[in-house]
Write a protein that holds these residues in place. Sequence first.
Motif, PDB file in Angstrom:
ATOM      1  N   CYS B 194      46.382  25.548  51.232  1.00  0.00           N
ATOM      2  CA  CYS B 194      47.093  24.567  50.395  1.00  0.00           C
ATOM      3  C   CYS B 194      46.238  24.088  49.230  1.00  0.00           C
ATOM      4  N   ILE B 195      44.907  24.044  49.427  1.00  0.00           N
ATOM      5  CA  ILE B 195      44.084  23.580  48.307  1.00  0.00           C
ATOM      6  C   ILE B 195      43.547  24.749  47.480  1.00  0.00           C
ATOM      7  N   LEU B 196      43.541  25.939  48.075  1.00  0.00           N
ATOM      8  CA  LEU B 196      43.000  27.092  47.343  1.00  0.00           C
ATOM      9  C   LEU B 196      44.050  27.768  46.455  1.00  0.00           C
ATOM     10  N   THR B 197      45.269  27.977  47.002  1.00  0.00           N
ATOM     11  CA  THR B 197      46.255  28.754  46.235  1.00  0.00           C
ATOM     12  C   THR B 197      46.594  28.143  44.869  1.00  0.00           C
ATOM     13  N   PRO B 198      46.646  26.802  44.750  1.00  0.00           N
ATOM     14  CA  PRO B 198      46.880  26.286  43.390  1.00  0.00           C
ATOM     15  C   PRO B 198      45.793  26.729  42.410  1.00  0.00           C
ATOM     16  N   LYS B 199      44.567  26.794  42.897  1.00  0.00           N
ATOM     17  CA  LYS B 199      43.472  27.227  42.016  1.00  0.00           C
ATOM     18  C   LYS B 199      43.617  28.707  41.666  1.00  0.00           C
ATOM     19  N   MET B 200      44.053  29.498  42.660  1.00  0.00           N
ATOM     20  CA  MET B 200      44.250  30.925  42.405  1.00  0.00           C
ATOM     21  C   MET B 200      45.328  31.116  41.339  1.00  0.00           C
ATOM     22  N   VAL B 201      46.419  30.373  41.496  1.00  0.00           N
ATOM     23  CA  VAL B 201      47.528  30.494  40.541  1.00  0.00           C
ATOM     24  C   VAL B 201      47.077  30.031  39.154  1.00  0.00           C
ATOM     25  N   GLU B 202      46.325  28.916  39.141  1.00  0.00           N
ATOM     26  CA  GLU B 202      45.853  28.373  37.868  1.00  0.00           C
ATOM     27  C   GLU B 202      44.990  29.410  37.137  1.00  0.00           C
ATOM     28  N   ALA B 203      44.104  30.065  37.913  1.00  0.00           N
ATOM     29  CA  ALA B 203      43.236  31.071  37.295  1.00  0.00           C
ATOM     30  C   ALA B 203      44.055  32.256  36.797  1.00  0.00           C
ATOM     31  N   ALA B 204      45.030  32.665  37.604  1.00  0.00           N
ATOM     32  CA  ALA B 204      45.819  33.850  37.257  1.00  0.00           C
ATOM     33  C   ALA B 204      46.680  33.609  36.021  1.00  0.00           C
ATOM     34  N   THR B 205      47.097  32.353  35.803  1.00  0.00           N
ATOM     35  CA  THR B 205      47.997  32.081  34.684  1.00  0.00           C
ATOM     36  C   THR B 205      47.272  31.503  33.468  1.00  0.00           C
ATOM     37  N   HIS B 206      45.979  31.276  33.600  1.00  0.00           N
ATOM     38  CA  HIS B 206      45.231  30.656  32.491  1.00  0.00           C
ATOM     39  C   HIS B 206      45.099  31.637  31.329  1.00  0.00           C
ATOM     40  N   GLU B 207      45.396  31.157  30.140  1.00  0.00           N
ATOM     41  CA  GLU B 207      45.382  32.063  28.983  1.00  0.00           C
ATOM     42  C   GLU B 207      43.989  32.597  28.668  1.00  0.00           C
ATOM     43  N   ASN B 208      42.955  31.884  29.105  1.00  0.00           N
ATOM     44  CA  ASN B 208      41.594  32.338  28.790  1.00  0.00           C
ATOM     45  C   ASN B 208      40.980  33.196  29.890  1.00  0.00           C
ATOM     46  N   ILE B 209      41.704  33.382  30.990  1.00  0.00           N
ATOM     47  CA  ILE B 209      41.109  34.126  32.116  1.00  0.00           C
ATOM     48  C   ILE B 209      41.793  35.478  32.297  1.00  0.00           C
ATOM     49  N   THR B 210      40.973  36.514  32.387  1.00  0.00           N
ATOM     50  CA  THR B 210      41.470  37.847  32.730  1.00  0.00           C
ATOM     51  C   THR B 210      40.906  38.190  34.100  1.00  0.00           C
ATOM     52  N   ILE B 211      41.772  38.622  35.010  1.00  0.00           N
ATOM     53  CA  ILE B 211      41.296  38.941  36.357  1.00  0.00           C
ATOM     54  C   ILE B 211      41.375  40.437  36.600  1.00  0.00           C
ATOM     55  N   TYR B 212      40.246  41.007  37.006  1.00  0.00           N
ATOM     56  CA  TYR B 212      40.224  42.409  37.428  1.00  0.00           C
ATOM     57  C   TYR B 212      40.061  42.431  38.943  1.00  0.00           C
ATOM     58  N   THR B 213      41.133  42.652  39.689  1.00  0.00           N
ATOM     59  CA  THR B 213      40.972  42.761  41.137  1.00  0.00           C
ATOM     60  C   THR B 213      40.793  44.232  41.488  1.00  0.00           C
ATOM     61  N   TYR B 214      40.360  44.510  42.715  1.00  0.00           N
ATOM     62  CA  TYR B 214      40.124  45.865  43.187  1.00  0.00           C
ATOM     63  C   TYR B 214      39.226  46.585  42.170  1.00  0.00           C
ATOM     64  N   SER B 215      38.227  45.851  41.668  1.00  0.00           N
ATOM     65  CA  SER B 215      37.359  46.374  40.608  1.00  0.00           C
ATOM     66  C   SER B 215      35.907  46.055  40.922  1.00  0.00           C
ATOM     67  N   GLU B 216      35.026  46.884  40.434  1.00  0.00           N
ATOM     68  CA  GLU B 216      33.609  46.631  40.660  1.00  0.00           C
ATOM     69  C   GLU B 216      32.819  46.835  39.377  1.00  0.00           C
ATOM     70  N   ILE B 217      31.638  46.218  39.342  1.00  0.00           N
ATOM     71  CA  ILE B 217      30.772  46.384  38.176  1.00  0.00           C
ATOM     72  C   ILE B 217      30.038  47.711  38.319  1.00  0.00           C
ATOM     73  N   GLU B 218      30.192  48.537  37.321  1.00  0.00           N
ATOM     74  CA  GLU B 218      29.597  49.874  37.366  1.00  0.00           C
ATOM     75  C   GLU B 218      28.201  49.852  36.743  1.00  0.00           C
ATOM     76  N   LYS B 219      28.109  49.127  35.634  1.00  0.00           N
ATOM     77  CA  LYS B 219      26.858  49.153  34.881  1.00  0.00           C
ATOM     78  C   LYS B 219      26.773  47.909  34.002  1.00  0.00           C
ATOM     79  N   VAL B 220      25.579  47.381  33.857  1.00  0.00           N
ATOM     80  CA  VAL B 220      25.377  46.269  32.926  1.00  0.00           C
ATOM     81  C   VAL B 220      24.158  46.589  32.077  1.00  0.00           C
ATOM     82  N   SER B 221      24.308  46.421  30.778  1.00  0.00           N
ATOM     83  CA  SER B 221      23.145  46.591  29.910  1.00  0.00           C
ATOM     84  C   SER B 221      23.105  45.401  28.954  1.00  0.00           C
ATOM     85  N   GLY B 222      22.084  45.359  28.117  1.00  0.00           N
ATOM     86  CA  GLY B 222      21.982  44.279  27.143  1.00  0.00           C
ATOM     87  C   GLY B 222      21.143  43.130  27.641  1.00  0.00           C
TER      88      GLY B 222
END
Lengths: 130, 660
Positions: B194-222
């Motif tokens: 009950c306290i987590l799902t609102p946050k999940m929905v908020e993140a999923a619908t936030h215009e500034n947030i992009t969610i990549y699920t079922y995804s992993e970091i392959e490489k980081v440089s810089g």
Amino acid sequence: MHLTEKEEAAEILRISGVKADNCMQCGKCSAACPAGAKMDILPHRFVWELMNGRVNNLAASNTLWQCLSCFTCSARCPRGVDPAKLIEAVRLSVIRKQGENRLNVDELPAEIDEMMPQQALVSALRKYNK
Amino acid sequence: MQKIGVFVCWCGSNIAATVDVARVAESVKSIPGVAFAADYRYMCSEGGQELMQKAIKDYGLSRVVVCSCSPRMHEATFRKAAQAAGLNPYLVEIANIREHCSWVHKDKEVATAKAIALAKAAIAKVKLNTPLVSGESAVVKRALVIGGGIAGLQTALDIAEAGYKVDIVEKTPSIGGKMSQLDKTFPTLDCSACILTPKMVEAATHENITIYTYSEIEKVSGYVGQFEAVIRKKARSVSVDRCSGCGICSEKCPSKKAKSEFDQGLRNRSAIYIPFAQAIPNVPVIDRENCLKFQTGKCGICAKVCPAGAIEYEQEDELVTQKYGAIVLATGFEPIDMAKFGEFNYEYCPDVITSLEFERLTNAAGPTQGHLVRLSDGKKPKSIVFVSCVGSRDTTERGKTYCSKICCMYNAKHAMLVKEKYPDIDVQVFYIDVRTPGKSFDEFYRRAVEEYGVQYTKGMVGKITEEGDHLLVHASDVASGAQLSVPADMVVLATAIKPAADARKLATMLTASIDTNDFFTEAHPKLRPVESPTAGIFLSGVCQGPKDIPETVAQAGAAAVKVLGLLSKDKLLTNPCVATCNEQTCSGCLACEKVCPYGAISAEYKLVNVKGLKERRLIAQVNEALCQGCGACTVACPSGAMDLKGFSNKQIMAEVDAIC
């Protein structure tokens, strides 16, 4: 040289090489001990007494003679304390004071000889033949 | 001739108690070039800094040596002070006579001699220091959050709310993390979902947030401000755009033998599945290992029944490359494996379960719809034993040396939940210590004892055996010395927690440091608890150390603030202590390129003037923006052409000469 009880406890800890201070008195050694029901001082209590510089009541306890040296306590201890070694150290200190208590292999009854695990025989010889 | 000022700090008694500071100051005065030397109680204080600035002006000092604590502590302070007095900040050297001397020695005589030697080395080095000027680098106004549990979600939401773009990369098919598996949360017993799902929905619908699920970091440089990450979006085999989440595919899927990861293996799931009802995105994924279509080529039922035509067997992994200014690690935890703890019989007795399994068992959305039953026979248990510290505070190779921190509280929670629902069930908790620091925490635990009659027994469980249809818990009551054999219908093990398995891999990829337990280390244990020592990498949640939900959320917010502090800057000053290549002596062997961990070295053909002759040669080139000044190349270079500004070969040799 006469040692005080505290010095004797320190000496037991020294010769056993066991770091009793690592013990957090969780009691897992006692909980795992198959002979615990017959002991007057349980393994965790045994460690506790030594940690606090007491050894006289340990030397007089039946724990020394009820302990099977199965090392379950040592295997289960989450802190690597090894209570079996401490019991062994106190046991040895008692036996050594008695002096003449030697094991003669020839006097062992044949059936015991048959059933005795070799390791037990070797450790018995080591224990009694100072 | 240089005019060097030497300032010896007492650090109160930290240094002065072990090092004769006056003698250190006195003995360096005779060294050629030293124009001023003094000792002072606290060099980092305003008075200390003023002393330095005044000496710089009065004596026209051209170099400064401060004998004090580690440069990690106050190098920046002293550089700034010198700069304010008109000196280039890189003409200041620190001799560490605290961590390297006073704190590790007891003998004042010996420590003083060592402090003098360290001071002499710093003086020898500072003579060769050259003024350096920081460059600038731009900051990409976008953050990457690795992990979509409550820690990652909170950090992402806080960053997004401040107006910056955030990407969340989550390994599993849904965001939500461990918190989504929990039933109730302590100490208020409110429903976790009950306290987590609102946050999940908020993140999923936030215009500034992009969610990549079922995804992993392959490489980081810089580097800080300019990271580049490659994200592997694993093939879902289902179109996220077309799927309506109706669930008919999972219903009709004939392959139903895979263990549900979300339900801790307590129930089976189909090969095409949505992990849980509130999953985001509410789009299934095909587990190809268990899918008949992928394994045998026959089947394809999901594609036939899908009303939206969303099944895409031919989908492939997709690589997305994105630039980020900051990266937040929020990779969380997992319970330890019970395989090494044979005495609890976890593997053989179905009624010996872990706490996370218990969470699923009491959860209304769990495999038993919240009915508390034994896994062996489906009957309601009459007695339950909870065991604390299973693998925690364990210094042997079987366990973890640390306290997992959350178990005492969730044990009390579980005990209370059982008693609340089924007052007739006997509940006993075996513990070593009950640790409940935290707001309303001890009161919560005491409520379990005083109001709900939960029996707490001090003593660790030594063995669990099966006796007919129930279990026997062998324990020692260490308070009374009684040996106990407690019959129980169910035993719940509070297993230690450890960092997620891929923490080590990520640490290597990001050059972020981890401790012996694979928890990410913070830049300073007290003063910089949410930053990694690697610039631009921040820590959120349990990946840094065991934490409960309130602490995780607080830390997640703190990490977000640190990220915002970075993203709000347009430019960052770069460290001028970077490698440089002497074109005259570089042979173009590129040994440096091979050892550079930052990919900062490249090769280029250049016209070089050698003894009056122009020659076209292969020369190593350092990208100063990428170089982190580690110095590996300077050691690898066979011709000594590579040098590190601020730590040149000459300077290091001068230091060594001064000591020996």
